[in-house]
Design an enzyme around this catalytic site. Sequence first.
Site, mmCIF file in Angstrom:
data_model
loop_
_atom_site.group_PDB
_atom_site.id
_atom_site.type_symbol
_atom_site.label_atom_id
_atom_site.label_comp_id
_atom_site.label_asym_id
_atom_site.label_seq_id
_atom_site.Cartn_x
_atom_site.Cartn_y
_atom_site.Cartn_z
ATOM 1 C CG ASP A 9 -1.727 1.212 1.405
ATOM 2 O OD1 ASP A 9 -2.374 1.622 0.431
ATOM 3 O OD2 ASP A 9 -1.716 1.784 2.510
ATOM 4 C CG ASP A 11 -1.368 7.930 0.563
ATOM 5 O OD1 ASP A 11 -0.347 8.603 0.430
ATOM 6 O OD2 ASP A 11 -2.305 7.932 -0.249
ATOM 7 C CB SER A 44 -2.276 2.415 -3.763
ATOM 8 O OG SER A 44 -2.721 3.645 -3.247
ATOM 9 C CE LYS A 176 -5.340 -0.864 -1.336
ATOM 10 N NZ LYS A 176 -4.494 -0.318 -0.262
ATOM 11 C CG ASP A 199 -2.209 2.504 6.443
ATOM 12 O OD1 ASP A 199 -2.343 2.231 5.230
ATOM 13 O OD2 ASP A 199 -2.558 3.589 6.929
#
Length: 254
Positions: A9, A11, A44, A176, A199
């Site tokens: 990922d 960010d 992402s 994803k 995250d």
Amino acid sequence: MSVKLIAVDMDGTFLNDAKTYNRARFQQQYQRMKQQGIRFVVASGNQYYQLKSFFPEIASEIAFVAENGGWGGDEVVRYLQTRSEIEIIACGKNSAYTLREYDDAFVTMAARYYHRLERVDDFSNIDDTFLKFGLNIDDSLVPEMQALLHEELGDIMTAVTTGHGSIDLIVPGIHKANGLRLLQAQWGIEDKDVLAFGDSGNDLEMLRQAGYGFAMANASPAVKAVARFEAPHNNDEGVLAIIEKALNQDTPFR
């Protein structure tokens, strides 16, 4: 088990809070990945063109699962525009779109995540295919709005938190992990040989699927609950630290 694919990922995971990463260290690692036959995938919720801009030297060599891997329909807009507390980014295959009526501060913020962003008077008659909808909302309203969106749109779209004060609307079952699974099938790579990092809520399926699913130290509790492993904080080059272990076949990659 051996790592054959690394999925990250961006960010809050690969990128630090300043939206940068240690390019020199990563480039050294990427050369070692190539030597070991390890595929690198950027997975992402961000726009494809935005993601490519972070890897100009190798964009043609690596793979991207962009916009959370999904395709969506523009009928959702009609409902979203009844919610005045939401600022909408309609994410198309060719560009992202947002309304001229939104203030410049919001558009400036959105441009950090969408390399191609057009301001339009309305979302009708856009000659593009919508992949997802990015919704900006006050942080305090995110849980309530996520529940409301599930109630109103749950049959056609899934609301997932991004962990950054916003919500992504994606097609149910198209996430994803789905995009990653297609790449794995193409390359003949099993789940047990995948190393993945995330995250936030839109990483859950990917982390469950990967043999080595790592939640960042800064990840939400829900993400840490499903990931088998934990990586250091995104501001401490946590992803690169774990990639180093994988390349060296250190624990838990023996």
